[in-house]
Design an enzyme around this catalytic site. Structure first.
Site, PDB file in Angstrom:
ATOM      1  NE  ARG A  41     107.068   6.517  38.844  1.00  0.00           N
ATOM      2  CZ  ARG A  41     107.864   6.238  37.813  1.00  0.00           C
ATOM      3  NH1 ARG A  41     109.069   6.789  37.750  1.00  0.00           N
ATOM      4  NH2 ARG A  41     107.479   5.418  36.870  1.00  0.00           N
ATOM      5  CE  LYS A  44      97.650   4.798  31.756  1.00  0.00           C
ATOM      6  NZ  LYS A  44      99.004   4.287  31.500  1.00  0.00           N
TER       7      LYS A  44
END
Length: 484
Positions: free
Chosen positions: A336, A262
């Site tokens: 996820r 990120k």
């Protein structure tokens, strides 16, 4: 909770209000006369406002004898979110002075007194809790007592106190800096909570998960040193059980994005990526305090998403606990991955219903902003129930589609399913379709993507940016599901 609530059936008057900080909650039936109405009228005249304007904007003023008062007008048209928001804004200037006691006066028609009293006490309790701060001088302190005039609630605000306790736990955990809440530290805290509340606890550490074949979770956990990631299973089992519910939470204690690192702007605040697990713990604590007749199996997927020689990579193929092979597309879609195997474990116990909480996708925040959170379900009726629970709780929910053709976008040439796409788009729906592949036994499932877990300036009842969204909502879901 240490705050004492003193209830007085009699109406508040200028003589019997003894403290210095007061919230006066009115409805349209009381616009003729009420405590300090003359002083309020003078301020309204000076600022060119009318009493009816208190419905849109509360007014705070100081009287000649040192009283600080906030006036807010609420009526039947206000929904729960509007009611909480108006009271929060009215309370903010009072609470900023750190009072020892807060006086709440509810006036008006009898049918609205209880509604307004419950809302006012709930908002006051929520915003009087001490939250984590590492400032050298922290001036914030808890209110010691709340004095309520105009009504007596027989249950003594049991539900409001319990929900605030759960919400406060959620905010406390979420606000801790990442060096104070590593997976190891988090697991220790959870063990302490389990001991205090009589919850059964079971841990699936990395060694156990590797042996079980939980490759989806392990792919994320293996990138950190020490490899202290784990799936933690807590059980609340009351004497009388009407339903069995699984509550699942994403607990990424810090998310770097992994190899798909990120940028600084988006990595800042990623210690809050464990908020879903904190919400799940808050719901579990509240349900325990309320002694709800529900067995709750709480599953927490606790890990970090770090970069290193062992970290998973794009184009890796891993096998999940239920045998599904997954092609890795983006290492920042780790939530996820840890939830996949956790959902499999939870569903194998065949609960009546499952619900998970996660700060999962940027696309949900793009769709809704930070004022709402979104739900997706494999049962349309659960989505409807969730929207109603959001309305009742004042934690607003929007439902999104779950149509199977969205899953076409996740078709892989080398594995059973792609983890995500690189094109973006409806990633919140793609994530739900992905997660659904790991639920066994066709268990009814409600997925909550917490796009509103942090909002500058507060949201609804909460003044703090980290607002604990999901605890009140989750409890209302449980209560509604019990009624089915």
């Amino acid at each position: 909770m240490a705050i004492q609530i003193v209830q007085k059936r009699g109406l508040a008057t200028e003589k019997n209000i003894k403290g210095s900080h007061h919230l006066v909650v009115l409805d349209s039936a009381t616009l003729k006369t009420f405590p300090f109405h003359k002083e309020l009228d003078r301020k309204l005249k000076r600022t060119h406002k009318k009493r009816e304007g208190l419905a849109k904007s509360p007014v705070t003023m100081e009287t000649q004898d040192g009283h600080l008062l906030s006036f807010v007008l609420l009526d039947k048209k206000n929904n729960t979110f509007q009611r909480h928001t108006a009271i929060r804004k009215a309370l903010q200037p009072l609470l900023s002075e750190n009072p020892d006691m807060l006086t709440i006066a509810v006036l008006g028609s009898e049918d609205l007194k209880e509604l307004n009293a419950r809302a006012a006490v709930y908002v006051a309790l929520m915003n009087s809790q001490t939250l984590p701060s590492r400032k050298k001088e922290n001036l914030k302190k808890n209110i010691k007592s709340i004095e309520l005039f105009g009504i007596e609630i027989k249950d003594k605000f049991i539900e409001e106190v319990a929900i605030v306790s759960g919400n406060t736990l959620t905010r406390e955990l979420t606000m801790l800096p990442p060096n104070e809440l590593t997976p190891s530290i988090y697991r220790t805290k959870i063990k302490s909570l389990a001991k205090s509340n009589g919850w059964k606890i079971e841990e699936f550490d990395m060694t156990k998960l590797k042996k079980m074949g939980a490759g989806s979770f392990v792919a994320v956990g293996q990138g950190s040193e020490p490899q202290d990631a784990a799936i933690v299973h807590l059980t609340y089992k009351p004497k009388h059980i009407k339903k069995t519910i699984a509550v699942i939470g994403k607990g990424i204690c810090f998310d770097t994005g992994g190899h798909n690192l990120k940028p600084a702007r988006y990595m800042h605040g990623m210690h809050e990526d464990m908020n879903g697990s904190a919400v799940s713990l808050g719901i579990l604590l509240t349900a325990t305090l309320l002694k709800l007749p529900i067995q709750i199996d709480c599953w927490l997927a606790i890990a970090q998403n770090h970069i290193g020689p062992k970290a998973y990579k794009q184009n890796d193929v891993v096998k999940s606990l239920n045998g599904t092979t997954i092609e890795i597309i983006h290492t920042d879609a780790e939530g996820r991955m840890v939830l996949a195997d956790t959902l499999t474990l939870a569903s194998r116990l065949k609960p009546d219903m499952m619900m998970d909480f996660a700060t999962l996708t940027g696309s949900m925040a793009t769709a809704l902003g930070d004022r709402y959170s979104g739900v997706i379900s494999n049962r349309a009726e659960l989505s409807c129930l969730a929207v109603g629970a959001g309305s009742d709780s004042g934690e607003r929910i929007a439902a999104f589609p779950f149509d199977e053709d969205y899953e076409e976008d996740l078709e892989s040439g080398i594995a059973d399913i792609k983890q995500c796409t690189l094109e973006g788009g409806a990633d919140h729906i793609h994530a739900a379709r992905f997660l659904n592949r790991f639920i066994e036994k066709n268990v009814p499932w409600l997925h909550t993507d917490l796009s509103s877990s942090n909002r500058k300036g507060g949201l609804g009842a909460a003044l703090s940016e980290v607002n604990g969204f999901g605890v009140n909502f989750g409890i209302q879901v449980l209560k509604k599901y019990l009624q089915k």
